[in-house]
Design a protein around this motif. Structure first.
Motif, short mmCIF file in Angstrom:
data_model
loop_
_atom_site.label_atom_id
_atom_site.label_comp_id
_atom_site.label_asym_id
_atom_site.label_seq_id
_atom_site.Cartn_x
_atom_site.Cartn_y
_atom_site.Cartn_z
N ILE A 66 1.02 -1.25 0.03
CA ILE A 66 -0.25 0.22 -0.38
C ILE A 66 0.71 0.95 -0.45
O ILE A 66 0.34 2.46 -0.39
CB ILE A 66 -0.58 -0.18 1.10
CG1 ILE A 66 -2.06 -1.16 0.59
CG2 ILE A 66 -1.54 1.31 1.35
CD1 ILE A 66 -2.94 -1.14 2.17
N ARG B 25 1.07 4.01 -3.12
CA ARG B 25 0.86 5.46 -3.10
C ARG B 25 1.72 6.04 -3.33
O ARG B 25 2.21 7.52 -3.69
CB ARG B 25 0.31 5.56 -1.41
CG ARG B 25 -0.01 6.95 -0.23
CD ARG B 25 0.44 6.64 0.97
NE ARG B 25 0.06 8.07 0.90
CZ ARG B 25 -1.22 9.22 1.36
NH1 ARG B 25 -2.17 7.98 1.09
NH2 ARG B 25 -0.92 9.97 1.53
N ASP C 135 -6.13 14.06 -3.12
CA ASP C 135 -6.67 13.00 -2.42
C ASP C 135 -7.25 12.13 -4.30
O ASP C 135 -7.52 10.86 -4.40
CB ASP C 135 -8.15 13.41 -2.10
CG ASP C 135 -7.49 13.12 -0.76
OD1 ASP C 135 -6.49 12.52 -0.12
OD2 ASP C 135 -8.31 13.61 0.63
N TYR D 126 -4.77 9.77 -4.95
CA TYR D 126 -4.78 8.65 -4.54
C TYR D 126 -5.99 7.91 -4.50
O TYR D 126 -6.47 6.47 -3.42
CB TYR D 126 -4.50 9.00 -2.77
CG TYR D 126 -3.17 9.81 -2.52
CD1 TYR D 126 -2.11 8.73 -2.87
CD2 TYR D 126 -3.15 10.14 -1.09
CE1 TYR D 126 -0.57 9.58 -2.86
CE2 TYR D 126 -1.75 10.99 -1.45
CZ TYR D 126 -0.65 10.68 -1.97
OH TYR D 126 0.24 11.10 -0.74
N ALA D 127 -7.05 7.89 -5.23
CA ALA D 127 -8.01 7.72 -6.22
C ALA D 127 -7.95 6.57 -6.23
O ALA D 127 -9.03 5.68 -5.41
CB ALA D 127 -9.10 8.73 -6.39
N ILE E 103 -5.70 4.13 -5.08
CA ILE E 103 -5.48 3.44 -3.70
C ILE E 103 -6.54 2.46 -2.63
O ILE E 103 -6.55 1.90 -2.53
CB ILE E 103 -4.36 4.21 -3.41
CG1 ILE E 103 -3.77 3.16 -2.70
CG2 ILE E 103 -4.32 4.77 -1.94
CD1 ILE E 103 -2.18 3.72 -1.93
N LYS E 104 -7.81 3.43 -2.97
CA LYS E 104 -9.08 3.16 -2.56
C LYS E 104 -9.26 1.71 -2.61
O LYS E 104 -9.54 1.24 -1.69
CB LYS E 104 -10.10 4.12 -1.93
CG LYS E 104 -9.31 5.46 -1.65
CD LYS E 104 -10.65 6.13 -1.31
CE LYS E 104 -10.37 7.43 -0.56
NZ LYS E 104 -11.23 8.16 -0.32
N THR E 105 -8.84 1.30 -3.55
CA THR E 105 -9.88 0.25 -4.69
C THR E 105 -9.29 -0.68 -4.20
O THR E 105 -8.87 -2.10 -3.45
CB THR E 105 -9.69 0.53 -6.13
OG1 THR E 105 -11.15 1.31 -5.91
CG2 THR E 105 -10.10 -0.67 -6.59
N ARG F 232 -7.06 -1.08 -2.41
CA ARG F 232 -6.15 -1.47 -0.54
C ARG F 232 -7.25 -2.22 -0.72
O ARG F 232 -7.18 -3.29 -0.41
CB ARG F 232 -6.77 -0.45 -0.26
CG ARG F 232 -6.17 -0.44 2.09
CD ARG F 232 -7.22 0.97 2.49
NE ARG F 232 -5.74 2.34 2.11
CZ ARG F 232 -5.75 3.23 1.80
NH1 ARG F 232 -7.38 3.23 1.43
NH2 ARG F 232 -5.52 3.83 1.91
N TRP F 233 -8.71 -2.22 -0.27
CA TRP F 233 -9.53 -3.33 -0.28
C TRP F 233 -9.36 -4.49 -1.05
O TRP F 233 -9.48 -5.12 -0.92
CB TRP F 233 -10.68 -2.55 -1.13
CG TRP F 233 -11.12 -1.58 0.24
CD1 TRP F 233 -11.79 -0.67 -0.36
CD2 TRP F 233 -12.16 -2.25 1.16
NE1 TRP F 233 -12.17 -0.29 1.56
CE2 TRP F 233 -12.42 -0.61 2.06
CE3 TRP F 233 -11.76 -3.11 2.36
CZ2 TRP F 233 -12.98 -0.52 3.19
CZ3 TRP F 233 -12.66 -3.02 3.24
CH2 TRP F 233 -12.64 -2.06 3.61
N TYR G 177 -6.73 -5.88 0.73
CA TYR G 177 -7.47 -5.94 2.56
C TYR G 177 -8.43 -7.74 1.67
O TYR G 177 -8.14 -8.58 3.09
CB TYR G 177 -7.91 -5.15 3.12
CG TYR G 177 -7.54 -3.89 3.82
CD1 TYR G 177 -6.25 -4.26 3.58
CD2 TYR G 177 -8.48 -3.11 3.73
CE1 TYR G 177 -5.70 -3.08 4.34
CE2 TYR G 177 -7.75 -1.58 4.29
CZ TYR G 177 -5.83 -2.04 5.11
OH TYR G 177 -5.11 -1.17 5.22
#
Length: 465
Positions: A27, A31, A152, A155-156, A158-160, A162-163, A166
């Motif tokens: 991650i 990033r 942000d 980094y948008a 990275i949210k996907t 990241r999940w 995870y």
């Protein structure tokens, strides 16, 4: 906690730690990668925007065209004049965008030095990414351009990601738990089997076998434990046999001593009677003496057997001549043989052998005594003949012989073919056991050939001196 639990938790914790570490690093790496890619893209976009703004004219057209360029690019834009004063700004209704009213002298100097190269100051604490560039050959009063966007936005993705990481991490942890439990069970199953078997063996169940067909260390350990159990079975059986022999041995000693002691006690009581006939007195004295000699022989034989069992120097070999031994036998037993009408034939030629002289004499003495004891008529012969590197020594008689059923146990301690008759003749039941122990101590073998009613022949060999 069992070994299985320890292994399972060790695998689980190590793999969870590894997975979470890799995920966290991934991650952070993504990033940083996205930020660097965003800076490079912003640098290119800033050059394109600078060219676009350079073609705009002052007035209302500048404001509209600037707004159009901001909407098209997705950046928040601001333009400054040659003195670094803010001319126009477009924030696309973003209240967080508040450009400086005037550029600092440092930024102006850097932009003049870089000419058409964008300037992207690095500010880790800032939530925005900002780019400055000098506008080339502008048609308006705008000389400098500022482009800005929130980090942000960069980094948008990275949210996907990241999940995704995870979800992958949780799935991996679940698989790790299952695999760890399976591996720990696979690794500890033979340990549990070996532990249970070892406990059974320790509890005395030496018939327990470990059925582990593996070619690794567990299989080797199982084979070693099976061999140990097999040896324990053999040792246990041997100990039981030894204990039984020991029990029988002490029972026989007690019996052998009790009978002559009773005879001696009875003889002594008779000798205390008043006015006892001299002939009977002599008879009781002889009886007591004979039983005393019997006890003496018993303990002499026991001492010999005890030395054989415990003394590694039981036999002390040397060169010696057999003829003095046979001559001594004639002195000891010549008269007895004549009284019984037995022809005692003794080989007396010189013959040198290697052995323990006193013990070989004891062997011949015991065998001659037995031969005379169980021969009523005929001949008792003691012979020795050289055969290559060995000398064959034999003691043969024309006595009553020994039946085949007794041959295998003939040399057992206290064994008699006819117990009542042997005791009547004053035997201890140890003579042949002593003979065998002495011959075994010489590394030889005592052989017996016999036929009932025909006689018996004992023989053994010694190295030639």
């Amino acid at each position: 906690m069992s070994i299985r639990s320890k292994l399972a938790w060790t695998f689980i914790l190590l793999l969870i730690f590894g997975i979470t570490s890799i995920s966290s690093y991934s991650i952070v790496f993504i990033r940083d990668y996205l930020l660097e890619e965003g800076r490079e893209e912003m640098e290119q976009d800033t050059r394109w925007l600078a060219i676009t703004v350079a073609n705009l004219a002052d007035g209302e057209n500048l404001d509209k065209r600037l707004a159009s360029a901001a909407k098209t690019s997705g950046y928040k834009l601001a333009v400054y004049d040659s003195a670094g004063m803010l001319l126009e700004a477009y924030s696309n209704n973003d209240s967080t965008f508040a450009p400086n009213q005037r550029l600092t002298a440092g930024i102006l100097e850097s932009l003049e030095a870089r000419k058409d190269l964008p300037l992207l100051p690095v500010d880790e604490q800032s939530e925005t990414l900002t780019s400055y560039i000098a506008i080339p050959s502008s048609n308006s009063s705008a000389h400098y351009l500022l482009a800005s966007q929130l980090k942000d936005q960069i980094y948008a993705p990275i949210k996907t990601i990241r999940w995704i990481i995870y979800y992958g991490m949780f799935i991996s942890i679940g698989l790790v738990v299952m695999v760890s439990l399976w591996i720990s069970r696979y690794l500890t199953k033979p340990i549990t089997q070996i532990k249970n078997a070892a406990q059974d063996i320790a509890d005395g169940n030496v018939d327990r076998q470990i059925d582990i067909k593996r070619s690794d260390e567990f299989g080797t350990l199982a084979d070693a434990l099976n061999q140990m159990a097999s040896k324990l079975r053999a040792d246990t059986l041997q100990i039981k046999q030894f204990a039984e022999k020991q029990r029988q041995f002490f029972a026989d000693i007690t019996h052998e001593i009790r009978n002559p002691l009773h005879t001696i006690s009875g003889a002594l009581e008779m000798l205390q009677l008043p006015n006892l006939d001299p002939g009977k007195e002599e008879k009781y004295i002889r009886s007591a003496r004979r039983q005393t000699d019997r006890i003496s022989h018993l303990f002499k034989h026991l001492k010999t057997l005890q030395r054989y069992d415990s003394d590694e120097y039981f036999v002390e070999k040397q060169e010696f001549d057999l003829s003095p031994i046979t001559k001594h036998m004639e002195e000891l037993y010549g008269d007895r043989a004549k009284k019984k009408g037995i022809n005692l034939v003794l080989d007396q030629h010189s013959c040198t052998v290697i052995g323990d002289p006193p013990k070989i004499e004891q062997v011949i003495d015991n065998l001659v005594t037995n031969a005379l004891k169980y021969t009523n008529e005929g001949t008792v012969r003691v012979q020795y003949d050289s055969d290559g590197e060995e000398v064959d020594i034999s003691i043969e008689d024309d006595g009553i012989g020994i039946s085949e059923e007794h041959i295998n146990r003939l040399f057992d301690r206290f064994y008699r073919t006819d117990k009542a008759r042997s005791r009547d003749k004053g035997g201890t039941g140890l003579g042949l056991a002593v003979v065998k122990s002495i011959i075994d101590g010489h590394g030889a073998e005592i052989k017996v050939e016999s036929e009932v009613g025909e006689g018996t022949r004992f023989s053994f060999t010694l190295p030639k001196g």
